[in-house]
Enzyme design. Structure first.
Site, PDB file in Angstrom:
ATOM      1  N   HIS A 197       0.830  -1.203   0.000  1.00 47.89           N
ATOM      2  CA  HIS A 197       0.000   0.000   0.000  1.00 47.89           C
ATOM      3  C   HIS A 197       0.870   1.261   0.000  1.00 47.89           C
ATOM      4  O   HIS A 197       0.609   2.208  -0.742  1.00 47.89           O
ATOM      5  CB  HIS A 197      -0.919   0.011   1.229  1.00 47.89           C
ATOM      6  N   HIS A 213       0.355  -3.628   9.174  1.00 48.70           N
ATOM      7  CA  HIS A 213       1.772  -3.600   8.822  1.00 48.70           C
ATOM      8  C   HIS A 213       2.600  -3.210  10.042  1.00 48.70           C
ATOM      9  O   HIS A 213       2.140  -2.467  10.919  1.00 48.70           O
ATOM     10  CB  HIS A 213       2.043  -2.593   7.697  1.00 48.70           C
TER      11      HIS A 213
END
Length: 345
Positions: A155, A200
């Site tokens: 991302h 993450h």
């Protein structure tokens, strides 16, 4: 304006392709520094350094529980780093720019950058196989080589590249700086959002920023290949257009300049396509059926003669002797005396 005049203007018109930033010495230093940071982050995670310890501390802090009121907004904001929606949005904008500029360069730059991003980031993800915070197995471990695909953050890297491409192909230095700041802030926000949501590690985001920046800094090296592909595609498009719509030469053409190897054509008023052909020192025209055209390259009503058939040029610059068309003027006689005005016979 005749069709041949329109094509002449099109052939002489400079290309609308915006020149991308060159690979300067400063850009090389930035590329080398970013690559060093990339390798340092990878090594720090592999050896389970303080960076991995910081990853676990942030994970235990659970930001999404500390500030739950912004959770709903960040669920939508993180889409700015998702490859599918962002690629479609940016491609739509760049497609409109391609139509206005009459070339494919903006879309090809986007495609090349995303291809390079998928190859580099995808290979790193699969090669290191790190698990994310939600799937971690051992507290304090780096979770490497366990079949995951979280390191680096896709991302974050995608946000850097997709929005950074707009700055890379900007038309003015001011727009390039402005779009660079906007892209950097957007990528920063997307990376921090993934940490907030717990998808993450912090080191994943740091490596994602470095990976995306490396792709953008390496784009000038891809420009020769992009230009080569663009020239071939534009040639194919123009040939197809001329084959499907031969009468479209009466108006503006859909593509930019004529490509090398394609003979310039004209359309006669009767609808025949005239092809320029050089015979010796003369340039004559013939139709697609092989019938010579006297009106090439001028209007059919004006006969076209080669230079060798024209009258020689005099030293004064005219094409016939001076006073050749003048008739000697006689002095009128007086009706009564039969003499001229000056009294002479």
């Amino acid at each position: 304006m005749r069709t041949d005049d329109k094509l002449d203007q099109m052939e002489e018109r400079p290309t609308d392709r915006v020149q991308p930033p060159p690979m300067t010495r400063t850009r090389l230093w930035l590329f080398g520094g970013t690559l060093a940071v990339y390798l340092a982050i990878v090594i720090g995670v592999l050896v389970t350094s303080w960076l991995v310890t910081f990853d676990w501390q942030v994970m235990f802090f659970r930001p999404y529980k500390q500030w739950p009121e912004i959770h709903a907004f960040l669920d939508y904001f993180v889409v700015l780093g998702q490859r599918g929606p962002t690629a479609v949005a940016v491609a739509a904008w760049l497609g409109w720019r391609c139509w206005r500029q009459r070339n494919l360069h903006p879309l090809l730059v986007l495609g090349a950058s995303l291809l390079l991003l998928n190859i580099t980031v995808g290979a790193a993800k699969l090669g290191m196989g790190r698990l994310g915070p939600h799937y971690a197995t051992t507290v304090g471990a780096n979770e490497m080589a366990l079949g995951g695909d979280i390191f680096p953050s896709g991302h974050t890297a995608n946000a850097v590249v997709t929005w950074g491409v707009l700055a890379y192909i900007a038309t003015t230095p001011l727009r390039r700086r402005l779009l660079s700041v906007i892209a950097a802030l957007g990528a920063l926000g997307v990376g921090m959002t993934t940490v907030y949501l717990g998808t993450h590690w912090v080191s994943d985001v740091l490596l994602g920023w470095a990976a995306g920046l490396l792709v953008l800094l390496a784009m000038p090296w891809l420009e020769p290949g992009i230009t080569w592909v663009e020239d071939r595609l534009m040639g194919i498009i123009l040939r197809l257009w001329l084959r499907l719509r031969p009468d479209s030469l009466r108006g503006p053409l859909p593509a930019g300049a004529l490509v090398p190897g394609l003979s310039p054509q004209r359309v006669a008023p009767e609808g025949e396509v005239l092809v320029r052909e050089t015979i010796g020192a003369a340039t004559v025209g013939r139709s697609a059926t092989g019938r010579p055209q006297d009106g090439w390259p001028h209007h059919p009503s004006r006969p076209y003669t080669i230079r060798s058939e024209r009258s020689p040029v005099t030293p004064a610059g005219s094409r016939r002797p001076p006073h050749a068309d003048r008739v000697p003027r006689t002095t009128p006689l007086s009706p009564a005396s039969g003499r001229g005005r000056n009294g002479t016979g």
